[in-house]
Scaffold this motif. Structure first.
Motif, PDB file in Angstrom:
ATOM      1  N   ALA A 103     -45.260  24.618  26.766  1.00 12.70           N
ATOM      2  CA  ALA A 103     -44.391  25.671  26.237  1.00 12.70           C
ATOM      3  C   ALA A 103     -43.345  25.113  25.273  1.00 12.70           C
ATOM      4  CB  ALA A 103     -43.706  26.408  27.385  1.00 12.70           C
ATOM      5  N   CYS A 107     -42.642  26.848  21.720  1.00 12.26           N
ATOM      6  CA  CYS A 107     -41.341  27.445  21.385  1.00 12.26           C
ATOM      7  C   CYS A 107     -40.742  26.775  20.145  1.00 12.26           C
ATOM      8  CB  CYS A 107     -40.390  27.323  22.568  1.00 12.26           C
ATOM      9  SG  CYS A 107     -40.843  28.336  23.992  1.00 12.26           S
ATOM     10  N   THR A 112     -37.798  29.089  18.547  1.00 12.29           N
ATOM     11  CA  THR A 112     -36.991  29.641  19.641  1.00 12.29           C
ATOM     12  C   THR A 112     -36.528  28.589  20.635  1.00 12.29           C
ATOM     13  OG1 THR A 112     -38.995  30.129  20.933  1.00 12.29           O
ATOM     14  CG2 THR A 112     -38.152  31.869  19.476  1.00 12.29           C
ATOM     15  N   LEU A 113     -36.826  27.332  20.378  1.00 13.84           N
ATOM     16  CA  LEU A 113     -36.489  26.278  21.344  1.00 13.84           C
ATOM     17  C   LEU A 113     -35.039  25.837  21.165  1.00 13.84           C
ATOM     18  CD1 LEU A 113     -37.623  24.461  23.604  1.00 13.84           C
ATOM     19  CD2 LEU A 113     -38.106  22.746  21.841  1.00 13.84           C
TER      20      LEU A 113
END
Length: 420
Positions: A103, A107, A112-113
């Protein structure tokens, strides 16, 4: 003796030719290489994501998140996992790691990380790791004869040591090509390989009787009831705890006290890694030595060879001592694991190993956390000296305790012989 005969006479031959282990070792090797790469990538991605003013804090949190939750999971998830086979424990740990780590690059690619999400995903990935390690060593104990256990543990240790030498430069090359998130993606794939390997390559044998393992702390209960296990875990915890401050003090000693560049620090770690590879290969030949005294002797020697670093020895001598320290590390790990495998009840071995892994996993981070205040108060060199001297004293104290225990057990026997 021909080379073929020498190989067949090696203590590693029964391990490498075991039909089940031949299927499992490639997957374990791939996963270990991924972990060796993650040593660099986990911290580097934290540096990329964290605010410049808080790099130190977030790097420390990321490193802790990749290991410490596994210790918590090892202690609190016994009730949930006690009925699972060792292969399932390995497979579930590996698949959780593959999912959570996978993930992270996803991301990152989506933009979005954040650093907070990154640390949370690292923490989630490691929750089952103590159980995964316990499953691996339980499978080894069930597949091999007792006389081959030390060699089996040494093979796994050798793979880990080689991965720690090969993994970091490989990670550096991948980071230069595609960034740290790419390395995390590769690490996730290696865990997927590990999970599939163990879930498909090991017979799903029966789990422990749930009536015998009804407590969340069943593993700790087994250890408390078995003096050898309790003494061994106590020695290991304090040993690793006392080594923890070295991770803080050594870089500061090189950069501040010696005023040397990073290449000198790299030389220390390279020497440690090279010594660890040699030590891993030597471990299988120690099976004829008494294991408990040998483990204690390693602790004493470890502190003694670490001491030159703290006493301000010439850099070459200090690096040589650190190489010997690296050489001693794998034999202690393999010997202590073998003692656990031999001493714990068979039906409770996964729980005992998971509890042991959890406690030992906590020891180094706790020691590292202590290293910060120690360096602040004493300085880097004095902290290194204190760590080395304390480890030596620990080993000598353990030797005295073991000798006193043997004497107490021997006295009643001699008394009965003298009776008419």
């Amino acid at each position: 003796m021909t080379a073929t005969r020498m190989i067949r006479a090696s203590p590693y031959w029964p391990v490498l030719t075991h039909p089940t282990l031949r299927r499992l070792l490639p997957g374990f090797t791939v996963s270990s290489l991924g972990d060796g790469m993650a040593v660099v990538a986990v911290s580097w991605l934290a540096i990329e994501l964290a605010p410049a003013s808080d790099h130190g804090m977030w790097v420390a949190l990321a490193a802790a998140a990749y290991t410490v939750p596994g210790a918590v999971g090892g202690l609190v998830l016994a009730r949930l996992l006690r009925r699972r086979s060792p292969a399932q424990l390995v497979g579930w740990d590996a698949l959780l790691r593959a999912t959570a780590l996978g993930a992270i690059p996803l991301c990152h690619a989506l933009g979005t990380l954040t650093i907070e999400l990154y640390v949370a995903l690292l923490a989630a990935s490691s929750v089952l790791h103590s159980w995964g390690q316990a499953g691996i060593y339980t499978i080894l104990a069930r597949l091999l004869r007792e006389r081959d256990l030390l060699a089996g543990n040494a093979v796994l240790s050798s793979v880990g040591s080689l991965s720690n030498v090969i993994g970091p430069p490989l990670a550096a090359a991948l980071i230069a090509w595609g960034g740290a998130a790419t390395v995390i993606a590769v690490d996730a794939v290696t865990f997927l390989v590990l999970g599939i390997t163990f879930l498909s390559g090991v017979r799903q044998d029966s789990a422990p009787d749930p009536e015998q393992q009804d407590s969340r702390t069943a593993g700790l209960a087994v250890i408390r009831r078995t003096p050898v296990l309790l003494g061994l875990l106590s020695l290991s915890f304090v040993f690793f705890f006392l080594f923890g401050p070295v991770y803080v003090a050594l870089p500061l000693y090189v950069s501040d006290d010696l005023d040397q560049p990073a290449v000198v620090l790299a030389a220390f770690y390279t020497a440690f890694g090279g010594g660890a590879v040699i030590g891993s290969l030597m471990t299988g030949y120690l099976s004829r030595l008494p294991m408990w005294p040998t483990a204690i002797g390693i602790v004493v020697s470890f502190g003694a060879f670490l001491l030159p670093v703290g006493l301000g020895a010439p850099v070459a001598a200090a690096i040589g001592g650190f190489a010997v320290v690296g050489l001693l590390w794998p034999p202690y790990a393999a010997l202590s694991t073998t003692l656990f495998q031999r001493s714990a009840p068979r039906e409770s071995l996964p729980q005992a190993l998971a509890a042991s892994s959890a406690v030992r996993t906590l020891s180094v981070p706790l020691g590292t956390a202590l290293g910060g205040p120690l360096v602040t108060v004493l300085g880097a060199q004095a902290t290194l000296s204190l760590s080395a001297a304390s480890i030596t004293v620990l080993g000598l104290g353990a030797a005295c305790t073991a000798r006193a225990s043997r004497n107490r057990r021997a006295r009643p026997s001699r008394g009965r012989v003298r009776r008419p």
